[in-house]
Design an enzyme around this catalytic site. Structure first.
Site, PDB file in Angstrom:
ATOM      1  N   SER A 201     -61.157  13.955   9.475  1.00 37.50           N
ATOM      2  CA  SER A 201     -60.069  13.602   8.567  1.00 37.50           C
ATOM      3  C   SER A 201     -60.550  13.640   7.118  1.00 37.50           C
ATOM      4  CB  SER A 201     -59.488  12.236   8.960  1.00 37.50           C
ATOM      5  OG  SER A 201     -58.294  11.966   8.262  1.00 37.50           O
ATOM      6  N   ASP A 348     -50.537  16.788  15.016  1.00 36.29           N
ATOM      7  CA  ASP A 348     -51.132  15.780  14.129  1.00 36.29           C
ATOM      8  C   ASP A 348     -50.070  15.248  13.168  1.00 36.29           C
ATOM      9  OD1 ASP A 348     -52.609  14.525  11.934  1.00 36.29           O
ATOM     10  OD2 ASP A 348     -54.391  15.480  12.761  1.00 36.29           O
ATOM     11  N   HIS A 382     -53.415  12.156  15.532  1.00 33.81           N
ATOM     12  CA  HIS A 382     -54.568  12.194  14.635  1.00 33.81           C
ATOM     13  C   HIS A 382     -55.697  11.293  15.130  1.00 33.81           C
ATOM     14  CE1 HIS A 382     -56.391  13.168  10.763  1.00 33.81           C
ATOM     15  NE2 HIS A 382     -56.711  11.894  10.617  1.00 33.81           N
TER      16      HIS A 382
END
Length: 488
Positions: A201, A348, A382
Site C-alpha cells: 500500500s 481493491d 485491500h
C-alpha cells in the site's frame, strides 16, 4: 446487494480504524522537534546521499509486545527530496535479529500514509507510538524477514516534512537508507551484501519509486529484487478511486504531503483553499492515518467544502505536471532493473487495480521482470490481500536470496483465492497465522521461534538475553528511551 462476507470485511476495517485510536491515546505522545537526534549538524547539505550525520543505539519498542532482537540502531542521514539536486535528511531504523546474516539486507517500507511526526516508523520504534495501526500491521509482517535472520532497515521515507504521497522523494530516501545502512560500520555488513525490499500500500508507493529510480540514482546498490502489493502507482487515479468513500481522508493527507514539499503546488493550493481546507491540511499535519480517516469520511475533494474551484480544482498546468511526475511507468528510463513481485486485489476498495496493472505492463514493455498476481475473488479487498499476499511476497524474496533463478520476462497470473478458506491458502495458512500471532511476543532469530505466554519470561538465548512478553496494558506504557547518540 452486498454479501454477509462483504459486510464483514467492511465492519472489520471500521473496527480497526475505531480500535486503534482507543489504544493509541499515546498518539498525543509526539516525537518532538526538540529531540536533538533529528536535527542535522551544520554543513550537512554538503554531504553525499547516504552519508550518516548521526546515529544512536535504541531499545526498540514494539506495539504488540517485546521482540527480543539482538540490536537496534537509528541513523540520521543525508538524502534527496524531489530531485537529486535538493538535499534533505531523514532517519532509518535498523533491526538486527539474533544470528543475523551479514550479507543480506531487507528494506521494509511502512505504510505511514499520514503527516504527523508521531506517525513515523522511527517514532514508533523509539516511543512506542501506537497512533498508526498500519504500522502495527507492517511490524507484524516484518517478523518473517527477521525470523529468517535478515537485517532490516526501515526508513522514515516521508522525510522531516512527513510528505505522504510524494513518491519520488520516498524512493530517493529509501535508496539512501540502504546506502546509509551499508555505510554503518557497526553492522559489519559484507561488501557484497545482497538487498531486497518489501512493502504494501503506502509502502508500495515507496518501493515502486525506489525500484524505478534505482537504475539512475543508485546503480551501485546490489539489489536483487522487490516485493510490493496494493500499489498506488497513479496519484490522481487513487484520488478519484477513494473520493467520496470512507477512505476519503487519505486524499487530504496526500494533498497535504505534496503541498509541503512542492513549492509550486503550495503556492497554487493556497489560492484555492477555503478555511475548512486550511483547517483540514493542518489537522493532517498533526495526526495519523486512522484519525484522519475518521475525521474526514465520505468527503469529496471536488466539492466546495474545502476549496473554491469545485470539480476544476486540479485543472491547473502545474498540478497536472505533478500528477504526471508521480505516475509510475510512464518514463521508459524509470524501469526496475531487477525482478519485481507485485500483487493486487482486483476489487481493491482503496487503491485502483487497473493503475497498478497498467504500470506493471508498462514496465514489462520496457524490459522489466515482473511477476504479477491478481486476487480476483470478489471478497478480496485491500486489507485481506495484504495478509494473503504477504507470504508469497516473502517467499519471492527468500527464493532470490537462496539463489533461485527468476524466469526472464513477465508473468501475470490470477488466483481466485479467498483468505478465510484455509484449503486455498494451503501451506501459507500457518505462516500467516504465526506471523500475526507472533506480535504477542517471540525471540527473533533463525534458531527457531518461541511464542511466549503473557507475563512470562523465556530465558536461554545464546546472547544471554531473555524475552519479556507483557500484557497489553503493560506494553502500552511509555518507557524512557535508553539510547546512545553519536555524531558521525
Amino acid at each position: 446487494m452486498p454479501s454477509m462476507l462483504s459486510l464483514f470485511y467492511l465492519a472489520q476495517s471500521l473496527f480497526l480504524l475505531l480500535l486503534f485510536p482507543l489504544y493509541g491515546h499515546a498518539s498525543v505522545l509526539k516525537r518532538g522537534n526538540n529531540d536533538p537526534f533529528y536535527q542535522p549538524p551544520a554543513h550537512w547539505k554538503s554531504k553525499q546521499p547516504g552519508d550518516i550525520l548521526r546515529w544512536r543505539k535504541i531499545e526498540p519498542k514494539f506495539i504488540g509486545g517485546d521482540f527480543n532482537v539482538a540490536e537496534a540502531y537509528q541513523l540520521l542521514y543525508r538524502t534527496s527530496q524531489n530531485t537529486p539536486n535538493e538535499p534533505q535528511h531523514t532517519v532509518t531504523t535498523i533491526l538486527v535479529p539474533h544470528n543475523a546474516k551479514k550479507d543480506i539486507l531487507v528494506v521494509g517500507s511502512v505504510a505511514q500514509d499520514a503527516n504527523g511526526q508521531q506517525c513515523t516508523p522511527s517514532a514508533g520504534y523509539t516511543y512506542n507510538s501506537e497512533s498508526n495501526f498500519v504500522f502495527w500491521l507492517d511490524e507484524t509482517f516484518f517478523l518473517q524477514y527477521l525470523q529468517e535472520g535478515y537485517i532490516m532497515t526501515i526508513p522514515d521515507k516521508e522525510g522531516p516534512k512527513n510528505a505522504f504521497a510524494a513518491g519520488r522523494m520516498e524512493g530517493y530516501m529509501t535508496l539512501d537508507s540502504i546506502r546509509a545502512t551499508l555505510n554503518f560500520s557497526k553492522l559489519k555488513l559484507s561488501s557484497n551484501t545482497r538487498i531486497a525490499g518489501y512493502g504494501y500500500s503506502g509502502g508500495a508507493i515507496t518501493l515502486g519509486w525506489a525500484s524505478s529510480l534505482k537504475p539512475s540514482y543508485a546503480p551501485e546498490l546490489n539489489i536483487i529484487g522487490w516485493s510490493f502489493g496494493g500499489t498506488p502507482s497513479n496519484l490522481l487515479g487513487t484520488i478519484n478511486h477513494i473520493d467520496g468513500t470512507i477512505f476519503s481522508g487519505l486524499i487530504l493527507a496526500g494533498v497535504t504531503g505534496v503541498t509541503d514539499v512542492y513549492p509550486e503546488i503550495h503556492e497554487y493550493i493556497q489560492t484555492v483553499l477555503n478555511s475548512a481546507g486550511r483547517e483540514g491540511l493542518e489537522f493532517c499535519r498533526n495526526h495519523c492515518l486512522q484519525e484522519i480517516i475518521l475525521r474526514y469520511p465520505l468527503k469529496s475533494i471536488y466539492s466546495y467544502e474545502f476549496q473554491t474551484r469545485g470539480k476544476d480544482v486540479f485543472n491547473n498546468a502545474t498540478v497536472q505536471q505533478m500528477f504526471t511526475d508521480l505516475t509510475m511507468g510512464i518514463r521508459p528510463h524509470e524501469t526496475p532493473d531487477v525482478p519485481v513481485f507485485m500483487y493486487h486485489a482486483q476489487h481493491d476498495e482503496i487503491v485502483p487495480y487497473d493503475d497498478a496493472h497498467k504500470t506493471a505492463k508498462a514496465w514489462c514493455r520496457n524490459g522489466a521482470q515482473v511477476k504479477f498476481t491478481t486476487y480476483s475473488h470478489y471478497e478480496m479487498g485491500h486489507f485481506t490481500t495484504e495478509i494473503t499476499g504477504s507470504v508469497p511476497a516473502f517467499h519471492f524474496i527468500r527464493d532470490l536470496f537462496n539463489g533461485k533463478e527468476v524466469s526472464q520476462g513477465c508473468d501475470f497470473k490470477t488466483e481466485d483465492t479467498l483468505f478465510f478458506n484455509p484449503s486455498v491458502l494451503g501451506g501459507n495458512a500457518n505462516e500467516i497465522i504465526d506471523a500475526i500471532l507472533g506480535i504477542f511476543g517471540q525471540r527473533i532469530g533463525p534458531e527457531g521461534r518461541i511464542l511466549a505466554a503473557k507475563k512470562t519470561v523465556v530465558k536461554g538465548s545464546k546472547s544471554g538475553s531473555s524475552l519479556k512478553s507483557h500484557s497489553h496494558s503493560q506494553t502500552h506504557k511509555h518507557r524512557k528511551d535508553v539510547s546512545t547518540i553519536s555524531n558521525a
